[in-house]
Design a protein around this motif. Structure first.
Motif, PDB file in Angstrom:
ATOM      1  N   ALA A 186       0.843  -1.200   0.000  1.00 16.70           N
ATOM      2  CA  ALA A 186       0.000   0.000   0.000  1.00 16.70           C
ATOM      3  C   ALA A 186       0.874   1.243   0.000  1.00 16.70           C
ATOM      4  O   ALA A 186       2.045   1.189   0.418  1.00 16.70           O
ATOM      5  N   ALA A 187       0.301   2.347  -0.467  1.00 11.59           N
ATOM      6  CA  ALA A 187       1.055   3.602  -0.517  1.00 11.59           C
ATOM      7  C   ALA A 187       1.292   4.127   0.899  1.00 11.59           C
ATOM      8  O   ALA A 187       0.491   3.892   1.804  1.00 11.59           O
ATOM      9  N   VAL A 188       2.385   4.823   1.075  1.00 12.36           N
ATOM     10  CA  VAL A 188       2.683   5.456   2.363  1.00 12.36           C
ATOM     11  C   VAL A 188       2.595   6.955   2.160  1.00 12.36           C
ATOM     12  O   VAL A 188       3.290   7.497   1.305  1.00 12.36           O
ATOM     13  N   LYS A 189       1.714   7.607   2.938  1.00 14.02           N
ATOM     14  CA  LYS A 189       1.579   9.062   2.776  1.00 14.02           C
ATOM     15  C   LYS A 189       2.117   9.755   4.029  1.00 14.02           C
ATOM     16  O   LYS A 189       1.817   9.358   5.149  1.00 14.02           O
ATOM     17  N   ASP A 190       2.937  10.777   3.813  1.00 13.03           N
ATOM     18  CA  ASP A 190       3.492  11.584   4.902  1.00 13.03           C
ATOM     19  C   ASP A 190       4.006  10.723   6.062  1.00 13.03           C
ATOM     20  O   ASP A 190       3.542  10.849   7.208  1.00 13.03           O
ATOM     21  N   PRO A 191       4.941   9.802   5.808  1.00 13.77           N
ATOM     22  CA  PRO A 191       5.387   8.911   6.893  1.00 13.77           C
ATOM     23  C   PRO A 191       6.057   9.674   8.040  1.00 13.77           C
ATOM     24  O   PRO A 191       6.733  10.671   7.807  1.00 13.77           O
ATOM     25  N   VAL A 192       5.836   9.181   9.250  1.00 12.55           N
ATOM     26  CA  VAL A 192       6.466   9.786  10.440  1.00 12.55           C
ATOM     27  C   VAL A 192       7.619   8.873  10.868  1.00 12.55           C
ATOM     28  O   VAL A 192       7.408   7.721  11.215  1.00 12.55           O
ATOM     29  N   PHE A 193       8.853   9.398  10.804  1.00  7.52           N
ATOM     30  CA  PHE A 193      10.032   8.629  11.221  1.00  7.52           C
ATOM     31  C   PHE A 193      10.385   9.013  12.651  1.00  7.52           C
ATOM     32  O   PHE A 193      10.056  10.105  13.114  1.00  7.52           O
ATOM     33  N   TRP A 206      14.520  10.120  21.477  1.00  7.19           N
ATOM     34  CA  TRP A 206      13.803   9.983  20.204  1.00  7.19           C
ATOM     35  C   TRP A 206      12.975  11.222  19.915  1.00  7.19           C
ATOM     36  O   TRP A 206      12.400  11.824  20.825  1.00  7.19           O
ATOM     37  N   GLU A 207      12.878  11.539  18.625  1.00  6.98           N
ATOM     38  CA  GLU A 207      12.033  12.659  18.207  1.00  6.98           C
ATOM     39  C   GLU A 207      11.315  12.241  16.922  1.00  6.98           C
ATOM     40  O   GLU A 207      11.937  11.618  16.050  1.00  6.98           O
ATOM     41  N   GLU A 208      10.027  12.528  16.848  1.00  5.27           N
ATOM     42  CA  GLU A 208       9.296  12.131  15.636  1.00  5.27           C
ATOM     43  C   GLU A 208       9.430  13.199  14.574  1.00  5.27           C
ATOM     44  O   GLU A 208       9.333  14.392  14.867  1.00  5.27           O
ATOM     45  N   LEU A 241      17.588   5.651  13.200  1.00  2.59           N
ATOM     46  CA  LEU A 241      16.381   5.940  12.423  1.00  2.59           C
ATOM     47  C   LEU A 241      15.424   4.771  12.566  1.00  2.59           C
ATOM     48  O   LEU A 241      15.797   3.617  12.343  1.00  2.59           O
ATOM     49  N   LYS A 242      14.168   5.082  12.960  1.00  5.15           N
ATOM     50  CA  LYS A 242      13.164   4.023  13.095  1.00  5.15           C
ATOM     51  C   LYS A 242      11.932   4.399  12.290  1.00  5.15           C
ATOM     52  O   LYS A 242      11.613   5.595  12.155  1.00  5.15           O
ATOM     53  N   TYR A 243      11.213   3.399  11.792  1.00  2.43           N
ATOM     54  CA  TYR A 243       9.909   3.658  11.179  1.00  2.43           C
ATOM     55  C   TYR A 243       8.982   2.528  11.620  1.00  2.43           C
ATOM     56  O   TYR A 243       9.367   1.348  11.555  1.00  2.43           O
TER      57      TYR A 243
END
Ligand code: HEM
Length: 579
Positions: A186-193, A206-208, A241-243
């Motif tokens: 599926a498409a990923v829109k505006d992902p938050v890392f 950690w910071e989003e 880096l995490k997602y």
């Protein structure tokens, strides 16, 4: 403190008051913390009343308006998306309820918004209530990803370099650059890392961070995210880096020492100390008559009785009285501020974990008493330190309400238990040296030297704690980064290389100083005050309580950290004179 060392004993008190916010509690769940608002919508400059129930009694809470949030989705971006500066602190009552006005401020990101309430101390809990900032822009929440999976396709790198400002202490910053591909369906829109920075052996902070764009399945994109460290940071860092909770990459980052800051401090150290010392000394000098008057007042009934329990009758009461004078606590309220710092002092005991509830209860009660005092001083300003601190808070840019409260409680704590223990140790030392006690009674002018000598042979703080940020080579000894150091002051104070085989002598001039007030930028803020308090009181005590002897066994305090007798029964001969 030098760049290599950090963590002071007393900072532990700040840390206790500033535990991180975390954990989620649904606002509406029965029996759980909940939040209600007087209005669901208001404009900037207005205010709303926030009420709550079901919280832990007598607990400090922080209230903030956050953007891009609804209760079902939590606070996206953490409190970074909140109007932090305009938050308010509130303490719940004995039933766990509260009601407090909150000014309406615009969060740094568009609505939908919530009023976010979270505990600051103790067990973590938080709750949100939906709120709309009238006139503030609104944007839909980022879509939740499903069936999407991101993977890092190239090595990560850190772009950018430190400029002149960084070497003068500006926050080191870089851009984390990497290419991700969507290997999901599926498409990923505006992902938050999640971007984490960790120093040496410490856990990452950690910071989003949100990346604006859409990644269709099978597509790739180069992503650039800013990374910033605290001002003055230096040493070996790792950027992670995490997602979606999964670690994608780690990148080492060696940050050079800000030599400009060192240079600045060296220059400042040469030019300013004399001036600062004079200002501090003037403030302390204004209190000297009060110190003498309070000593005379406390010693009068003791002298008449011919014996006393020195800790309860004098040492527990005198420093508290002086601090109350400094802060402007009215006499009828001073009792509130005597007992609680001693309870909080249990944080330094080896068995601190077993006392946590007691310590937190004392801290909450002290905070309530301070809040009352702040409100009173706000209404009726005085010529005292608390009025000055309130002025800094009301100016809005120097102290937040929570910092004002924390600073006041830190001063009350740091300035009482330490000084009282030092009095106990001083009296205990003089019991073994009656000739020196007599000398002090006859010549009050030697008091400042007597104070240094007492602190040398019997320091109330016998260990200063440090954690090494980086590996240190010290006189042939290599101390690895992340080591916990106990700097033993009593060992240093009796080091034959520095003091020879010096016997206790209050008339001696020593070639080395003492370390009991720590060192570096965390050097005790109250050292001048503590020295003056003891120097003013000791000669009066020596004159009014001659020939002291033990009137029973003294109960010893802890051997490590803040030490000193818990009880010290003494008796003495007839008073020499009363003037
Ligand atoms: C005999 C009495 C005292 C002793 C033995 C003492 C000892 C210390 C020590 C060891 C530190 C940590 C230093 C370091 O880690 O480098 C410290 C910090 C501090 N002390 Fe004192 N202290 C005394 C009195 C006071 C008084 C009277 C006040 C205030 C009214 C005070 C306020 C503070 C504060 C605010 C800090 C934290 C400074 C910082 O972290 O930047 N102290 N003290």
């Amino acid at each position: 403190m030098s760049g290599k060392l950090r963590m002071t004993a007393l900072v532990a008190v700040f840390a206790l008051a500033l535990l991180p916010l975390a954990g989620t509690v649904t606002a509406s769940a029965a029996g759980k913390p909940s939040v209600k608002l007087s209005k669901s919508q208001a404009g900037t400059g207005g205010s709303i009343t926030v009420t709550g129930s079901g919280w832990r009694p007598k607990t400090l809470l922080m209230m903030l308006i956050c953007g891009q949030s609804v209760p079902s989705r939590g606070v996206i971006g953490g409190t970074n998306s909140c109007a932090n500066a305009d938050g308010r602190a509130v303490t719940t009552d004995a039933k766990g309820d509260f009601s407090k006005e909150l000014p309406v401020a615009e969060p740094p990101v568009p609505c939908p918004c919530v009023v976010h309430v979270a505990t600051v101390t103790g067990e973590k809990a938080e709750a949100d209530a939906i709120f709309m900032v009238a006139g503030h822009s609104v944007e839909p929440l980022p879509e939740e990803e499903s069936g999407a999976r991101l993977s890092v396709l190239t090595d990560t790198r850190l772009d950018g370099s430190g400029g002149l400002l960084t070497s003068f202490g500006a926050p080191p910053s870089r851009t984390l650059v990497f290419t991700v591909g969507n290997v999901g369906t599926a498409a990923v829109k505006d992902p938050v890392f999640q971007v984490g920075t960790s120093h040496g052996v410490f856990a990452p902070q950690w910071e989003e961070q949100q990346w604006r764009g859409t990644l269709a399945p099978g597509k790739r994109a180069q992503i650039e995210l800013p990374v910033e460290l605290a001002a003055g940071a230096h040493g070996d860092y790792t950027v992670s880096l995490k997602y979606g909770g999964k670690m994608l990459a780690e990148q080492p980052w060696g940050v050079g020492r800000p030599w400009g800051v060192t240079l600045f401090w060296i220059l400042l150290g040469v030019v300013v100390p004399a001036a600062v010392f004079r200002v501090g000394m003037a403030a302390v000098d204004r209190l000297r008559p009060v110190m003498r008057a309070v000593t005379e007042e406390l010693v009068a009934p003791i002298a008449q009785a011919g014996e006393c329990e020195f800790m309860a009758d004098f040492a527990d009461r005198y420093p508290a009285r002086i601090l109350c004078e400094l802060l402007g606590v009215p006499p009828q309220r001073q009792a509130d501020f005597h007992r609680l710092p001693q309870e909080i002092g249990l944080i330094f005991s080896v068995s601190a974990a077993g006392h946590l509830n007691r310590i937190e209860a004392a801290l909450a009660t002290l905070h309530d008493a301070i809040d009352d005092l702040i409100e009173q001083r706000r209404a009726t300003p005085g010529a005292d330190l608390l009025t000055d601190l309130i002025a800094a808070e009301e100016a809005g840019d120097r102290l937040t309400p929570i910092e004002l409260r924390t600073m006041t409680s830190a001063l009350l704590f740091a300035g009482q238990d330490t000084t009282r223990q030092q009095f106990g140790l001083a009296m205990q030392t003089f019991l073994s040296y009656p000739d020196q006690w007599r000398m002090l009674a006859e010549d009050p002018a030697i008091a400042p030297r007597a104070v240094e000598e007492v602190m040398r042979v019997a320091p109330a703080v016998n260990t200063i704690w440090r954690m090494t940020d980086e590996t240190i080579d010290f006189e042939g000894l290599t101390i690895p980064a992340g080591s916990f150091l106990n700097v033993l002051t009593n060992a240093a104070h009796t080091d034959p290389a520095a003091f020879g085989n010096a016997r206790f002598d209050i008339t001696a001039t020593r070639s080395a100083g003492q370390l009991m007030f720590g060192g570096g930028i965390h050097y005790c803020l109250g050292a001048l005050l503590a020295r003056a308090e003891i120097a003013e009181a000791l000669p009066i005590l020596a004159r009014r309580l001659p020939n002291p002897t033990a009137a029973g066994p003294a109960e010893p305090g802890p051997t490590l950290g803040l030490n000193g007798p818990v009880t010290l029964p003494i008796r003495f001969g007839p008073t020499l004179s009363t003037s």
